[in-house]
Design a protein around this motif. Structure first.
Motif, PDB file in Angstrom:
ATOM      1  N   PRO A 285       0.809  -1.220   0.000  1.00 16.12           N
ATOM      2  CA  PRO A 285       0.000   0.000   0.000  1.00 16.12           C
ATOM      3  C   PRO A 285       0.845   1.274   0.000  1.00 16.12           C
ATOM      4  N   GLY A 286       0.605   2.117  -1.011  1.00 17.61           N
ATOM      5  CA  GLY A 286       1.298   3.392  -1.102  1.00 17.61           C
ATOM      6  C   GLY A 286       2.587   3.358  -1.895  1.00 17.61           C
ATOM      7  N   LEU A 287       3.078   2.172  -2.265  1.00 17.34           N
ATOM      8  CA  LEU A 287       4.369   2.082  -2.941  1.00 17.34           C
ATOM      9  C   LEU A 287       4.355   2.795  -4.291  1.00 17.34           C
ATOM     10  N   GLY A 288       3.312   2.567  -5.075  1.00 23.14           N
ATOM     11  CA  GLY A 288       3.225   3.229  -6.376  1.00 23.14           C
ATOM     12  C   GLY A 288       3.151   4.733  -6.235  1.00 23.14           C
ATOM     13  N   SER A 289       2.384   5.195  -5.254  1.00 24.81           N
ATOM     14  CA  SER A 289       2.265   6.635  -5.022  1.00 24.81           C
ATOM     15  C   SER A 289       3.605   7.224  -4.597  1.00 24.81           C
ATOM     16  N   ALA A 290       4.348   6.489  -3.768  1.00 23.31           N
ATOM     17  CA  ALA A 290       5.652   6.965  -3.312  1.00 23.31           C
ATOM     18  C   ALA A 290       6.634   7.070  -4.472  1.00 23.31           C
ATOM     19  N   VAL A 291       6.614   6.084  -5.358  1.00 24.19           N
ATOM     20  CA  VAL A 291       7.493   6.099  -6.529  1.00 24.19           C
ATOM     21  C   VAL A 291       7.169   7.297  -7.418  1.00 24.19           C
ATOM     22  N   LEU A 292       5.882   7.523  -7.672  1.00 20.02           N
ATOM     23  CA  LEU A 292       5.477   8.640  -8.525  1.00 20.02           C
ATOM     24  C   LEU A 292       5.809   9.976  -7.866  1.00 20.02           C
ATOM     25  N   PHE A 293       5.650  10.049  -6.550  1.00 26.50           N
ATOM     26  CA  PHE A 293       5.979  11.287  -5.838  1.00 26.50           C
ATOM     27  C   PHE A 293       7.453  11.631  -6.019  1.00 26.50           C
ATOM     28  N   LYS A 294       8.306  10.638  -5.929  1.00 23.00           N
ATOM     29  CA  LYS A 294       9.736  10.886  -6.100  1.00 23.00           C
ATOM     30  C   LYS A 294      10.038  11.410  -7.506  1.00 23.00           C
ATOM     31  N   GLN A 295       9.271  10.962  -8.488  1.00 22.83           N
ATOM     32  CA  GLN A 295       9.495  11.392  -9.864  1.00 22.83           C
ATOM     33  C   GLN A 295       8.989  12.810 -10.120  1.00 22.83           C
ATOM     34  N   SER A 296       7.937  13.199  -9.422  1.00 22.92           N
ATOM     35  CA  SER A 296       7.280  14.476  -9.727  1.00 22.92           C
ATOM     36  C   SER A 296       7.496  15.566  -8.691  1.00 22.92           C
ATOM     37  N   ALA A 297       8.156  15.263  -7.588  1.00 20.71           N
ATOM     38  CA  ALA A 297       8.284  16.220  -6.483  1.00 20.71           C
ATOM     39  C   ALA A 297       8.947  17.531  -6.903  1.00 20.71           C
ATOM     40  N   LYS A 298       9.906  17.464  -7.818  1.00 19.89           N
ATOM     41  CA  LYS A 298      10.617  18.683  -8.215  1.00 19.89           C
ATOM     42  C   LYS A 298       9.719  19.684  -8.940  1.00 19.89           C
ATOM     43  N   ASN A 299       8.562  19.219  -9.399  1.00 20.01           N
ATOM     44  CA  ASN A 299       7.622  20.132 -10.056  1.00 20.01           C
ATOM     45  C   ASN A 299       6.781  20.906  -9.042  1.00 20.01           C
ATOM     46  N   MET A 300       6.902  20.542  -7.771  1.00 22.87           N
ATOM     47  CA  MET A 300       6.141  21.208  -6.713  1.00 22.87           C
ATOM     48  C   MET A 300       7.041  22.247  -6.059  1.00 22.87           C
ATOM     49  N   LYS A 301       6.877  23.486  -6.468  1.00 19.58           N
ATOM     50  CA  LYS A 301       7.766  24.558  -6.025  1.00 19.58           C
ATOM     51  C   LYS A 301       7.356  25.168  -4.689  1.00 19.58           C
ATOM     52  N   ASP A 302       6.065  25.077  -4.364  1.00 19.09           N
ATOM     53  CA  ASP A 302       5.586  25.701  -3.133  1.00 19.09           C
ATOM     54  C   ASP A 302       4.383  24.933  -2.596  1.00 19.09           C
ATOM     55  N   ALA A 303       3.809  25.435  -1.505  1.00 15.05           N
ATOM     56  CA  ALA A 303       2.680  24.750  -0.870  1.00 15.05           C
ATOM     57  C   ALA A 303       1.462  24.698  -1.785  1.00 15.05           C
ATOM     58  N   LYS A 346      12.703  22.430  -0.338  1.00 13.12           N
ATOM     59  CA  LYS A 346      13.568  21.261  -0.175  1.00 13.12           C
ATOM     60  C   LYS A 346      13.158  20.092  -1.070  1.00 13.12           C
ATOM     61  N   LEU A 347      12.006  20.217  -1.738  1.00 17.14           N
ATOM     62  CA  LEU A 347      11.589  19.153  -2.646  1.00 17.14           C
ATOM     63  C   LEU A 347      12.491  19.080  -3.874  1.00 17.14           C
ATOM     64  N   GLN A 348      13.390  20.045  -4.012  1.00 18.33           N
ATOM     65  CA  GLN A 348      14.375  19.991  -5.092  1.00 18.33           C
ATOM     66  C   GLN A 348      15.556  19.101  -4.705  1.00 18.33           C
ATOM     67  N   ASN A 349      15.568  18.660  -3.443  1.00 18.44           N
ATOM     68  CA  ASN A 349      16.649  17.822  -2.933  1.00 18.44           C
ATOM     69  C   ASN A 349      16.211  16.358  -2.940  1.00 18.44           C
ATOM     70  N   ASP A 350      16.914  15.522  -3.690  1.00 17.77           N
ATOM     71  CA  ASP A 350      16.527  14.116  -3.844  1.00 17.77           C
ATOM     72  C   ASP A 350      16.483  13.374  -2.511  1.00 17.77           C
ATOM     73  N   HIS A 351      17.448  13.650  -1.643  1.00 19.22           N
ATOM     74  CA  HIS A 351      17.499  12.948  -0.357  1.00 19.22           C
ATOM     75  C   HIS A 351      16.286  13.296   0.499  1.00 19.22           C
ATOM     76  N   PHE A 352      15.910  14.571   0.503  1.00 15.20           N
ATOM     77  CA  PHE A 352      14.752  15.008   1.278  1.00 15.20           C
ATOM     78  C   PHE A 352      13.478  14.357   0.742  1.00 15.20           C
ATOM     79  N   VAL A 353      13.352  14.306  -0.578  1.00 13.83           N
ATOM     80  CA  VAL A 353      12.175  13.688  -1.202  1.00 13.83           C
ATOM     81  C   VAL A 353      12.114  12.204  -0.858  1.00 13.83           C
ATOM     82  N   ASP A 354      13.265  11.545  -0.873  1.00 12.54           N
ATOM     83  CA  ASP A 354      13.307  10.123  -0.539  1.00 12.54           C
ATOM     84  C   ASP A 354      12.870   9.893   0.907  1.00 12.54           C
ATOM     85  N   GLN A 355      13.265  10.785   1.795  1.00 13.79           N
ATOM     86  CA  GLN A 355      12.857  10.667   3.197  1.00 13.79           C
ATOM     87  C   GLN A 355      11.342  10.797   3.343  1.00 13.79           C
ATOM     88  N   ILE A 356      10.757  11.736   2.607  1.00 11.96           N
ATOM     89  CA  ILE A 356       9.300  11.910   2.665  1.00 11.96           C
ATOM     90  C   ILE A 356       8.601  10.660   2.142  1.00 11.96           C
TER      91      ILE A 356
END
Length: 361
Positions: A285-303, A346-356
């Motif tokens: 549960p949530g694995l696919g969403s987590a994978v997609l989030f890691k791919q798209s997080a850099k497109n999220m510049k703000d809240a 910080k969503l521009q940082n791969d390590h931070f995104v991976d932690q989330i």
């Protein structure tokens, strides 16, 4: 926490892809001592995430072979090719599911009235449905921008060529510079044709055998007005031929495939990608969403970007224990709830995104 994992998929997710001595063997995750499906504990989450990404191509290939997915895509292509309007596509349950799932809109797949209005929205109109819905789900505006059905109709879903008539992507090289533009040819009364190149009227002649002649004006480096004469014919791959510039004897090749030639393939690829993520979610549960989030997080510049993305909202609010009920609060209050717990920059940082992503799982 324990999560049941299907043995076949677990072997794909947790496969030991290296034979190097000392590498970790995750085969214990696929079987228990009794031979039944094993359970993955919290400690396996990171490995599941890493291996899901590492085995993406294999997972996509397996997903593409799924009989139901192949059936869905075949139905979609048949409907789109025969459709006269977007209503024809959306009124078909399977075609609607494929198109909306492929474009991040599967949560609204049953909201046909909204889909019809939003998809036909002018993406440049601040009052359009797609614009107004973008605060809830940015995928509506993304769809309107990507397909722009209001301007191009069904052409962006399936090329609407009729002989030489249609939208073409004319490509050639002039003075060492690659040129690419939209060539639009339309039929007129009396059997004639009109043409424009990037909106500029261009004289065109089409004979009974679909041989075509175009005369296009352009300015050279000295700002002198010049003419290029294109001659060619219609083939199975589009228009193609040769052209010469006035004052020159040498000719060069040009071609013009359908402008939206990749329309069907794009939806196909996106649908398979989304179904792959669904299958990952079904196994953990949530694995696919987590994978997609890691791919798209850099497109999220703000809240605002986070809140406007159903995926971003789901992952971030879950990872930081933000109550789902904030959705009924003002946008300012929702933004504050996000920024008090994390810095969107910080969503521009791969390590931070991976932690989330790991916290989400």
């Amino acid at each position: 926490m324990s999560i049941n994992i299907n043995p076949a998929v677990a072997s794909m997710l947790f496969a030991n892809t290296s034979n190097t001595a000392g590498s970790i063997d995750f085969s214990f995750l696929t079987q228990s001592s009794s031979g039944t499906a094993a359970s993955a504990n919290v400690g396996s989450v990171k490995s599941a995430l890493v291996n899901a990404e590492k085995n993406e191509l294999r997972q996509l290939a397996l997903t593409a072979k799924d009989p139901q997915i192949q059936k869905d895509l075949a139905r979609y292509e048949k409907v789109v090719k025969n459709a006269k309007s977007i209503d024809d596509v959306l009124n078909d349950p399977v075609a609607r599911k494929v198109l909306m799932t492929a474009n991040g809109l599967k949560s609204d797949v049953d909201n046909i009235a909204l889909a019809k209005k939003a998809m036909m929205s002018d993406p440049n109109d601040a009052k359009s449905v797609a614009r107004r819905m973008s605060g809830i789900n940015g995928a509506w505006l993304d769809f309107a921008k990507s397909y722009n059905l209001a301007e191009y109709g069904l052409d962006t879903l399936s090329p609407q060529q009729d002989g030489v008539a249609g939208r073409w992507k004319i490509q050639f090289e002039r003075a060492g510079e690659p040129i690419e533009a939209m060539l639009e040819i339309t039929k007129v009364r009396g059997g004639g044709y009109q043409a424009t190149i990037d909106g500029v009227v261009t004289p065109v002649i089409v004979d009974a055998n679909n041989n075509i002649t175009l005369n296009s004006l352009w300015r050279d480096a000295a700002d002198e007005l010049r003419t290029s004469s294109f001659t060619g014919k219609l083939t199975k791959d589009g228009l193609s031929g040769t052209f010469t510039n006035d004052g020159e004897t040498a000719s060069a090749e040009w071609k013009a495939p359908a402008y939206f030639a990749n329309a069907l393939q794009t939806v196909r690829d996106n649908y398979i990608g989304e179904k792959r993520l669904d299958m990952l979610d079904a196994q953990m549960p949530g694995l696919g969403s987590a994978v997609l989030f890691k791919q798209s997080a850099k497109n999220m510049k703000d809240a605002v970007d986070i809140l406007g993305s159903p995926l971003g909202r789901e992952v971030v609010t879950t990872a930081f224990n933000i109550p789902k009920q904030i959705a009924v609060q003002s946008m300012a209050a929702q933004q504050k709830a996000i920024t008090q717990r994390m810095d969107p920059a910080k969503l521009q940082n791969d390590h931070f995104v991976d932690q989330i992503a790991q916290r989400y799982l």
